[in-house]
Design a protein around this motif. Structure first.
Motif, PDB file in Angstrom:
ATOM      1  N   SER A   1       0.835  -1.201   0.000  1.00 49.63           N
ATOM      2  CA  SER A   1       0.000   0.000   0.000  1.00 49.63           C
ATOM      3  C   SER A   1       0.872   1.254   0.000  1.00 49.63           C
ATOM      4  O   SER A   1       0.600   2.207  -0.746  1.00 49.63           O
ATOM      5  N   GLU A   2       1.920   1.240   0.853  1.00 49.14           N
ATOM      6  CA  GLU A   2       2.820   2.400   0.883  1.00 49.14           C
ATOM      7  C   GLU A   2       3.513   2.590  -0.457  1.00 49.14           C
ATOM      8  O   GLU A   2       3.679   3.719  -0.939  1.00 49.14           O
ATOM      9  N   THR A   3       3.896   1.483  -1.097  1.00 47.25           N
ATOM     10  CA  THR A   3       4.612   1.575  -2.388  1.00 47.25           C
ATOM     11  C   THR A   3       3.698   2.101  -3.488  1.00 47.25           C
ATOM     12  O   THR A   3       4.103   2.907  -4.341  1.00 47.25           O
ATOM     13  N   ARG A   4       2.439   1.630  -3.453  1.00 44.03           N
ATOM     14  CA  ARG A   4       1.483   2.157  -4.449  1.00 44.03           C
ATOM     15  C   ARG A   4       1.284   3.656  -4.253  1.00 44.03           C
ATOM     16  O   ARG A   4       1.211   4.424  -5.242  1.00 44.03           O
ATOM     17  N   GLY A   5       1.182   4.086  -2.983  1.00 44.80           N
ATOM     18  CA  GLY A   5       1.043   5.512  -2.718  1.00 44.80           C
ATOM     19  C   GLY A   5       2.256   6.288  -3.196  1.00 44.80           C
ATOM     20  O   GLY A   5       2.126   7.383  -3.753  1.00 44.80           O
ATOM     21  N   ALA A   6       3.451   5.723  -2.976  1.00 44.64           N
ATOM     22  CA  ALA A   6       4.674   6.384  -3.432  1.00 44.64           C
ATOM     23  C   ALA A   6       4.698   6.494  -4.957  1.00 44.64           C
ATOM     24  O   ALA A   6       5.141   7.503  -5.527  1.00 44.64           O
ATOM     25  N   LEU A   7       4.213   5.449  -5.659  1.00 46.46           N
ATOM     26  CA  LEU A   7       4.182   5.474  -7.137  1.00 46.46           C
ATOM     27  C   LEU A   7       3.242   6.561  -7.638  1.00 46.46           C
ATOM     28  O   LEU A   7       3.585   7.317  -8.578  1.00 46.46           O
ATOM     29  N   ALA A   8       2.069   6.678  -7.007  1.00 42.12           N
ATOM     30  CA  ALA A   8       1.127   7.722  -7.416  1.00 42.12           C
ATOM     31  C   ALA A   8       1.709   9.105  -7.156  1.00 42.12           C
ATOM     32  O   ALA A   8       1.544  10.030  -7.975  1.00 42.12           O
ATOM     33  N   LYS A   9       2.403   9.261  -6.020  1.00 41.70           N
ATOM     34  CA  LYS A   9       3.021  10.547  -5.711  1.00 41.70           C
ATOM     35  C   LYS A   9       4.097  10.908  -6.739  1.00 41.70           C
ATOM     36  O   LYS A   9       4.193  12.063  -7.172  1.00 41.70           O
ATOM     37  N   LEU A  10       4.887   9.924  -7.150  1.00 41.15           N
ATOM     38  CA  LEU A  10       5.917  10.165  -8.173  1.00 41.15           C
ATOM     39  C   LEU A  10       5.282  10.579  -9.503  1.00 41.15           C
ATOM     40  O   LEU A  10       5.779  11.488 -10.191  1.00 41.15           O
ATOM     41  N   ASP A  11       4.210   9.937  -9.891  1.00 40.89           N
ATOM     42  CA  ASP A  11       3.529  10.306 -11.148  1.00 40.89           C
ATOM     43  C   ASP A  11       3.075  11.757 -11.093  1.00 40.89           C
ATOM     44  O   ASP A  11       3.218  12.509 -12.075  1.00 40.89           O
ATOM     45  N   SER A  12       2.525  12.187  -9.927  1.00 40.96           N
ATOM     46  CA  SER A  12       2.063  13.564  -9.781  1.00 40.96           C
ATOM     47  C   SER A  12       3.230  14.535  -9.860  1.00 40.96           C
ATOM     48  O   SER A  12       3.135  15.589 -10.517  1.00 40.96           O
ATOM     49  N   GLN A  13       4.359  14.204  -9.202  1.00 43.66           N
ATOM     50  CA  GLN A  13       5.527  15.092  -9.211  1.00 43.66           C
ATOM     51  C   GLN A  13       6.122  15.209 -10.615  1.00 43.66           C
ATOM     52  O   GLN A  13       6.515  16.305 -11.059  1.00 43.66           O
ATOM     53  N   ILE A  14       6.202  14.100 -11.314  1.00 47.71           N
ATOM     54  CA  ILE A  14       6.769  14.122 -12.681  1.00 47.71           C
ATOM     55  C   ILE A  14       5.907  14.986 -13.583  1.00 47.71           C
ATOM     56  O   ILE A  14       6.410  15.805 -14.398  1.00 47.71           O
ATOM     57  N   GLU A  15       4.584  14.868 -13.478  1.00 43.03           N
ATOM     58  CA  GLU A  15       3.664  15.646 -14.326  1.00 43.03           C
ATOM     59  C   GLU A  15       3.822  17.141 -14.054  1.00 43.03           C
ATOM     60  O   GLU A  15       3.836  17.964 -14.987  1.00 43.03           O
ATOM     61  N   ALA A  16       3.964  17.504 -12.745  1.00 41.72           N
ATOM     62  CA  ALA A  16       4.097  18.925 -12.396  1.00 41.72           C
ATOM     63  C   ALA A  16       5.387  19.507 -12.955  1.00 41.72           C
ATOM     64  O   ALA A  16       5.419  20.652 -13.449  1.00 41.72           O
ATOM     65  N   LYS A  17       6.482  18.777 -12.904  1.00 39.34           N
ATOM     66  CA  LYS A  17       7.766  19.288 -13.397  1.00 39.34           C
ATOM     67  C   LYS A  17       7.789  19.350 -14.923  1.00 39.34           C
ATOM     68  O   LYS A  17       8.428  20.225 -15.515  1.00 39.34           O
ATOM     69  N   GLU A  18       7.104  18.417 -15.580  1.00 34.00           N
ATOM     70  CA  GLU A  18       7.067  18.455 -17.047  1.00 34.00           C
ATOM     71  C   GLU A  18       6.249  19.644 -17.555  1.00 34.00           C
ATOM     72  O   GLU A  18       6.507  20.174 -18.648  1.00 34.00           O
ATOM     73  N   ASP A  19       5.235  20.109 -16.791  1.00 30.24           N
ATOM     74  CA  ASP A  19       4.422  21.260 -17.187  1.00 30.24           C
ATOM     75  C   ASP A  19       5.218  22.561 -17.155  1.00 30.24           C
ATOM     76  O   ASP A  19       4.895  23.522 -17.877  1.00 30.24           O
ATOM     77  N   ALA A  20       6.249  22.653 -16.320  1.00 28.96           N
ATOM     78  CA  ALA A  20       7.080  23.864 -16.240  1.00 28.96           C
ATOM     79  C   ALA A  20       8.129  23.817 -17.356  1.00 28.96           C
ATOM     80  O   ALA A  20       8.760  22.788 -17.596  1.00 28.96           O
ATOM     81  N   ASP A  21       8.381  24.992 -18.079  1.00 34.63           N
ATOM     82  CA  ASP A  21       9.376  25.058 -19.159  1.00 34.63           C
ATOM     83  C   ASP A  21      10.737  25.346 -18.537  1.00 34.63           C
ATOM     84  O   ASP A  21      11.220  26.479 -18.540  1.00 34.63           O
ATOM     85  N   LEU A  22      11.389  24.325 -18.009  1.00 34.39           N
ATOM     86  CA  LEU A  22      12.616  24.496 -17.228  1.00 34.39           C
ATOM     87  C   LEU A  22      13.795  24.951 -18.090  1.00 34.39           C
ATOM     88  O   LEU A  22      14.617  25.764 -17.644  1.00 34.39           O
ATOM     89  N   HIS A  23      13.940  24.478 -19.311  1.00 31.64           N
ATOM     90  CA  HIS A  23      15.096  24.837 -20.158  1.00 31.64           C
ATOM     91  C   HIS A  23      15.044  26.311 -20.564  1.00 31.64           C
ATOM     92  O   HIS A  23      16.077  27.012 -20.562  1.00 31.64           O
ATOM     93  N   ALA A  24      13.858  26.863 -20.948  1.00 27.14           N
ATOM     94  CA  ALA A  24      13.739  28.285 -21.315  1.00 27.14           C
ATOM     95  C   ALA A  24      14.050  29.166 -20.106  1.00 27.14           C
ATOM     96  O   ALA A  24      14.730  30.196 -20.224  1.00 27.14           O
ATOM     97  N   ARG A  25      13.531  28.762 -18.947  1.00 28.40           N
ATOM     98  CA  ARG A  25      13.798  29.528 -17.731  1.00 28.40           C
ATOM     99  C   ARG A  25      15.284  29.564 -17.422  1.00 28.40           C
ATOM    100  O   ARG A  25      15.820  30.596 -17.003  1.00 28.40           O
ATOM    101  N   LEU A  26      16.008  28.492 -17.697  1.00 28.94           N
ATOM    102  CA  LEU A  26      17.448  28.419 -17.440  1.00 28.94           C
ATOM    103  C   LEU A  26      18.213  29.396 -18.337  1.00 28.94           C
ATOM    104  O   LEU A  26      19.128  30.095 -17.884  1.00 28.94           O
TER     105      LEU A  26
END
Length: 906
Positions: free
Chosen positions: A183-208
Motif C-alpha cells: 500500500s505504501e509503495t502504491r502511494g509512493a508510485l502515485a506521488k511520483l507520477d504527480s511530481q513528474i507531471e508537475a515538473k514536465e508542465d514547467a518550461d525548465l530549459h527556457a527559464r534556465l
C-alpha cells in the motif's frame, strides 16, 4: 532419556544423599513429609534450574546452611551427561555459584546456557516436561481442570503443533506486513507520477537560458565597481600610512616624557631608601652593644671562667663555641652518671615494693586457703554423719524387703511351677483356654444349626413333606431324619457342658497363673531393689570413712598454711622497709637532675645571645651591601635619563604638519567613496546570488525530474514483486493452517484410541462405554446407556484415574511419534494415590504394568502407599530423623520380598 544418578548436599531435607536410578519401575516409598518428592524435584531442578521451582532458591537450601550441591547424571541416545549446580549464600540471598553440564564432546557453563542446552537436547522446556512426563504432587487433575483452550494449547505444544500455529501467525504477520508495504509503495508510485507531471508542465530549459543572460550582465557591473573600489582602497592605505607614522612619532614622544619623569621619581626614591638603610645600620650597631652587655652578665653566672669564685670575671671574647661545648660535655657526663644511679635506685625500689606486695598477697592467700580447708573439714564431718544416718535407714529397709521376699517365695510352695516359669505357664494356660473357647464356639454353632434343621424337619413333617428332600410324601411321614437331629443335638449339648466346665477350670487356672506372674515380677523387682540398697549401704559406709579422713587431712593442712602465712608476712615487712630507703635515694638523685637542668638552661641562654650578636653583625654587612648596590644603580639611571632627553629633542625636530593635513583629507574622501561603492556592490552581489540560486534550482529540478523517472521505474517493478510475494505468503499461511488442522485431527484420533485403551485397562466398569476427545480437546465420558458426562462429574478416585490415563496416553503418543530420534524422559508419578481408595490403587498398579509392557524404559513413582510396593522392580525407602529433621535414602535389596512383607503386615 533416563536418570542414572542423583547426588544431593544440603538440598531441602537432605544433608548428604546419593541414589542410583535404574531401568524399570522404581518406587520411592516413605511416610508423608519424609522428603520423597524432594528427590524428583532435585532431578527436575538439575535439568531446568530455577524455572523448575514453584519457590525461590532460598527455599531449596537446607535450613541453617549457606551452600548446596545438586549433581545429576542422565543417559540420552546412548550418551551420558552430567549436570552440577552449586548454590551459595551472598548476603541475604541464595544465588547459583556454579552450573555446568558435561557430556561427550560438549561442556556448557552457566545456568542459562545449561537450561537452553537441555531444552534443545530433550526437545522440551520445563513446562512441557511437567505436562508430558512429570505428574507432580497435587497436579494429577491439572489437565481435567483446565479449560479446553488451555488443554488444547498444552497438548498442541507437546505434539509440536504449536510451532505450526507460530509459523502460521508469522506468515499472517508477514502477509499483513507485505500489504502495508504494498500500500505504501502504491502511494509512493502515485506521488511520483504527480511530481513528474508537475515538473514536465514547467518550461525548465527556457527559464534556465533567461536566468543565465541576466547573470552575465550583473557580473560585468560588479567587475567595473570592484576596479574603482581597489583604487580607492590604495589611496586610503597611503593616507593611513602617513597618519600612522605621525601617530607613532607622537606616541614615542609621549612615552619619552613618561620615561623621563619615571626615572627622576625612581632616583629620588632610591636615594631616600639609602638614607633609611644608613639609619637601620646605626640601630643594629646599638643593639649589638646591648647584647654584648647581656652576654657578659649571663656568662658571669656560669663556670666558663674556671671555679665558681672566678665566674664574674669572664670576658665576652672568652665566650666562644669551644668553651660552651666543653661545659656542655661536662654537664652531659654528670647527667649520665646521675641517671644511671637513678635507674638502679628506681629498679631497686620497684623490686622491693613488688616483693613486699607479693609476700603480703601470698600470706593472705595462705590464710584464705587455711580458712577454706577448715570449712571443708566441717562439711566433710557433716557429710560423714549424713552417710551414717543413711546406713541405719537402709539397713532397716533391707530387713523389711527380706520379709516381703520370703512371703512371696512362700506363694510358690505348692504352686504348679517354680520361680521363673510363671510367664510360660500363663501362656500355656491361655493357649488351652483359647482352644477350649474355639471348640466351644464351634459346638454352639453346630448346635444352633442342628436345632434349625430340627425345627425345619418338624415343620415339614407337619405339612406332609419329606424332612430330607422336602418333597411331598404319601401315607405316614418319615421320622428317621428327625431322630438323628435330636440325637445330634443331645450329643452337642453334652459336649458343650463339658467344654464349659473345662473353660471354667482354665479361667480359674489363668487367674492363678496371672497372680503367680505378678508375684514373680514383684519378686524380681524386690531382689533388684535389695541389691541396690546393699550397694547404697556400702557406698554410704565408704563415704563416711572417706569424709572423716578428708576432714582430718584438711585440718592438718590448714595449720601448716597458717605457719607459712606468718613467715610470709614478716618477710613482706622487711622488704617494705628496704623499699622506703630506696625511695629516698631516688628523690635525692632527682634533685641533682633538676640542678643540672638549671645549669644547662643558663648555658643555652649564653649560646642564644652569642648567636643573636653574630646574626646582627651579619645583618649590618647585608645592609651596607644593599646601600652600595642602590647607589650604583642610581648612577646608571642618571646616564639613561640623559639619553632619553637627547632622543626627545631629535623627534620634536622631525614632525611635518602640512603633510599630515593632506593625508587626513585624502583619507576622508577615500572612505566616503568606499562606503558608497560597498552598498552598490552589495546590491549587485545579492542579485548575482539570487540568479545563481535560481539557476541552481532550475538545474536541480531538471536533475530531480530525471531521478523521479528512474525512481518510478524501480517502484513500479517493486509493486509488481510485492503483488507476487503477497500471493505466495497467503498460500503459505493457508498451508500451515490446513496442515495443523490435519495433524491435530490425526493426533486426536490416536490420542482418543490410546485414552480409551488405557481407561478400559484401569477402570473395567460396565457403567462406562467410551471416552470421546473432539478436535478442540473437549473430553466427554459416555455411560452404557449413552448418557454423556463431563469428567468433573466422576468421583474423586475415578477422576484421578481418568487424568492418569490421559497423561499416560499423551506420553504414549509422544513416545510413538519421536521414538528413535529423541527417547522420552522417565514417566514420573509423584503421590498419584492421593485421591484413590484401595480398589483404585490396584488399578493404578495395572496401569503401571501396562506402561512398562508398552516399553517405557524408566518409571519413577513416589508414594507412601504400601500397595504400590508390589509394582516395584526397585524399591527405595526414605526416612526422616525426628531429632535432626534430616532425610536419608536407602535401597531395599529385594523389592519383591519387601512387597511380600508389606502384604503380610497388612
Amino acid at each position: 532419556m533416563r536418570f542414572e544418578r542423583i547426588r544431593l548436599q544440603n538440598f531441602k531435607p537432605y544433608a548428604d544423599a546419593e541414589l542410583d536410578l535404574r531401568d524399570g519401575v522404581t518406587v520411592i516409598h516413605g511416610l508423608n513429609g519424609s522428603g520423597k518428592s524432594s528427590l524428583l524435584e532435585a532431578c527436575f531442578f538439575a535439568l531446568y534450574g530455577a524455572h523448575a521451582l514453584d519457590e525461590t532458591l532460598d527455599d531449596v537450601v537446607t535450613t541453617g546452611e549457606d551452600e548446596a550441591e545438586i549433581e545429576l547424571e542422565f543417559a540420552h541416545e546412548g550418551e551420558t551427561f552430567r549436570i552440577l549446580r552449586e548454590l551459595r549464600r551472598s548476603g541475604d540471598r541464595i544465588h547459583t555459584a556454579t552450573c555446568t553440564l558435561e557430556g561427550p564432546g560438549v561442556a556448557v557453563d552457566g545456568a542459562t546456557d545449561v537450561r537452553a542446552f537441555v531444552t534443545d537436547l530433550l526437545r522440551m522446556d520445563a513446562e512441557a516436561f511437567v505436562n508430558c512426563a512429570y505428574v507432580r504432587q497435587g497436579e494429577v487433575n491439572k489437565l481435567i481442570n483446565a479449560t479446553p483452550a488451555q488443554r488444547q494449547d498444552t497438548i498442541d505444544d507437546l505434539l509440536q503443533l504449536g510451532k505450526l500455529e507460530e509459523y502460521r501467525e508469522r506468515a499472517s504477520q508477514a502477509r499483513l506486513g507485505v500489504e502495508d508495504v504494498r500500500s505504501e509503495t502504491r502511494g509512493a508510485l502515485a506521488k511520483l507520477d504527480s511530481q513528474i507531471e508537475a515538473k514536465e508542465d514547467a518550461d525548465l530549459h527556457a527559464r534556465l537560458n533567461e536566468l543565465e543572460s541576466a547573470l552575465a550582465d550583473v557580473d560585468a557591473k560588479i567587475e567595473r565597481f570592484e576596479e574603482n573600489e581597489a583604487r580607492a582602497e590604495e589611496t586610503l592605505a597611503e593616507a593611513e600610512e602617513v597618519l600612522a607614522s605621525h601617530e607613532e612619532t607622537k606616541a614615542e614622544l609621549d612615552d619619552l616624557d613618561e620615561d623621563i619623569a619615571e626615572l627622576r621619581e625612581t632616583i629620588e626614591s632610591d636615594e631616600a631608601e639609602r638614607e633609611e638603610l644608613r639609619s637601620e645600620i646605626v640601630d643594629r650597631r646599638d643593639r649589638i652593644d646591648e647584647l654584648e652587655d647581656e652576654l657578659e652578665s649571663a656568662a658571669a653566672k656560669t663556670d666558663l671562667g674556671g671555679s665558681e669564685s672566678d665566674a664574674g670575671t669572664v670576658a665576652v671574647d672568652e665566650v666562644d663555641a669551644d668553651a660552651l661545648e666543653s661545659r656542655r660535655e661536662a654537664l652531659d657526663e654528670r647527667e649520665a652518671e646521675i641517671r644511671e644511679e637513678l635507674t638502679d635506685a628506681r629498679q631497686r625500689e620497684t623490686m622491693l615494693s613488688n616483693q613486699a606486695e607479693k609476700l603480703a598477697e601470698r600470706a593472705d592467700e595462705f590464710e584464705t586457703r587455711a580458712e577454706e580447708l577448715r570449712e571443708r573439714a566441717a562439711e566433710a564431718e557433716s557429710t560423714a554423719g549424713d552417710a551414717e544416718d543413711r546406713i541405719e535407714e537402709r539397713t532397716a529397709e533391707l530387713a523389711e524387703l527380706d520379709d516381703e521376699i520370703e512371703t512371696l517365695r512362700e506363694r510358690f510352695e505348692g504352686a504348679p511351677v517354680e520361680v521363673g516359669e510363671a510367664e510360660a505357664h500363663r501362656e500355656s494356660v491361655q493357649a488351652s483356654l483359647r482352644e477350649t473357647r474355639e471348640s466351644l464356639a464351634t459346638k454352639r454353632a453346630e448346635l444352633e444349626s442342628a436345632r434349625e434343621r430340627l425345627d425345619e424337619a418338624e415343620s415339614l413333617r407337619a405339612e406332609g413333606k419329606c424332612p430330607e428332600c422336602g418333597q411331598p410324601v404319601e401315607e405316614s411321614p418319615h421320622v428317621d431324619a428327625i431322630g438323628e437331629y435330636e440325637a445330634e443335638i443331645e450329643t452337642l449339648a453334652a459336649d458343650i457342658d463339658d467344654l464349659e466346665a473345662e473353660e471354667d477350670e482354665y479361667e480359674a487356672a489363668l487367674d492363678t497363673a496371672a497372680s503367680l506372674v505378678d508375684a514373680e515380677s514383684r519378686l524380681g523387682n524386690l531382689r533388684e531393689k535389695r541389691s541396690l540398697i546393699e550397694s547404697s549401704i556400702e557406698d554410704a559406709r565408704e563415704t563416711a570413712e572417706d569424709r572423716r579422713e578428708e576432714a582430718e587431712s584438711a585440718r592438718e593442712e590448714a595449720e601448716e598454711l597458717d605457719a607459712q602465712a606468718d613467715a610470709k608476712r614478716e618477710a613482706a615487712e622487711t622488704q617494705s622497709a628496704a623499699a622506703e630507703d630506696a625511695a629516698e635515694t631516688v628523690e635525692s638523685l632527682e634533685t641533682d637532675l633538676e640542678e643540672l637542668s638549671t645549669a644547662r638552661e643558663r648555658l643555652d641562654r649564653v649560646e642564644s645571645l652569642r648567636a643573636e650578636i653574630d646574626a646582627a653583625e651579619s645583618e649590618i654587612d647585608r645592609l651596607r651591601e644593599r646601600r652600595q648596590t642602590i647607589g650604583e644603580r642610581n648612577d646608571e639611571r642618571r646616564e639613561y635619563l640623559q639619553e632619553k632627553r637627547e632622543r626627545r629633542e631629535e623627534l620634536a625636530e622631525a614632525v611635518d604638519e602640512e603633510r599630515v593635513e593632506a593625508a587626513k583629507s585624502n583619507k576622508r574622501e577615500a572612505e566616503e567613496y568606499l562606503e558608497d561603492v560597498e552598498e552598490k556592490l552589495a546590491e549587485l552581489r545579492e542579485r548575482r546570488d539570487e540568479l545563481t540560486s535560481d539557476i541552481g534550482g532550475v538545474k536541480t529540478s531538471l536533475s530531480e525530474l530525471e531521478s523521479l523517472r528512474e525512481d518510478r521505474d524501480e517502484i513500479a517493478a517493486k509493486v509488481e514483486s510485492l503483488e507476487s510475494l503477497h500471493e505466495e505468503i497467503s498460500t503459505l499461511e493457508s498451508t500451515y493452517s490446513d496442515l495443523r488442522a490435519e495433524l491435530r485431527r490425526r493426533n486426536v484420533e490416536t490420542l482418543e484410541r490410546m485414552l480409551n485403551e488405557t481407561f478400559d485397562l484401569v477402570y473395567a466398569n460396565d457403567a462406562y462405554s467410551r471416552i470421546r476427545l473432539d478436535d478442540e480437546y473437549e473430553l466427554t465420558v459416555f455411560q452404557k446407556d449413552g448418557t454423556a458426562l463431563d469428567p468433573e462429574q466422576l468421583s474423586g478416585g475415578e477422576r484421578a484415574l481418568f487424568n492418569l490415563s490421559l497423561r499416560c496416553a499423551i506420553y504414549r503418543l509422544l513416545a510413538e511419534g519421536i521414538e528413535g530420534s529423541a527417547p522420552m524422559p522417565p514417566l514420573i508419578l509423584d503421590e498419584p494415590t492421593v485421591f484413590l481408595d484401595s480398589g483404585h490403587v490396584s488399578r493404578l498398579v495395572d496401569l503401571v504394568e501396562e506402561m512398562r509392557r508398552l516399553g517405557v524404559a524408566q518409571i519413577l513413582i513416589v508414594s507412601h502407599d504400601d500397595d504400590l510396593v508390589a509394582a516395584a522392580d526397585d524399591l527405595v525407602t526414605v526416612e526422616k530423623d525426628p531429632t535432626s529433621n534430616r532425610s536419608s535414602v536407602d535401597r531395599v535389596a529385594d523389592a519383591s520380598l519387601a512387597a511380600i512383607e508389606s502384604s503380610a503386615d497388612d
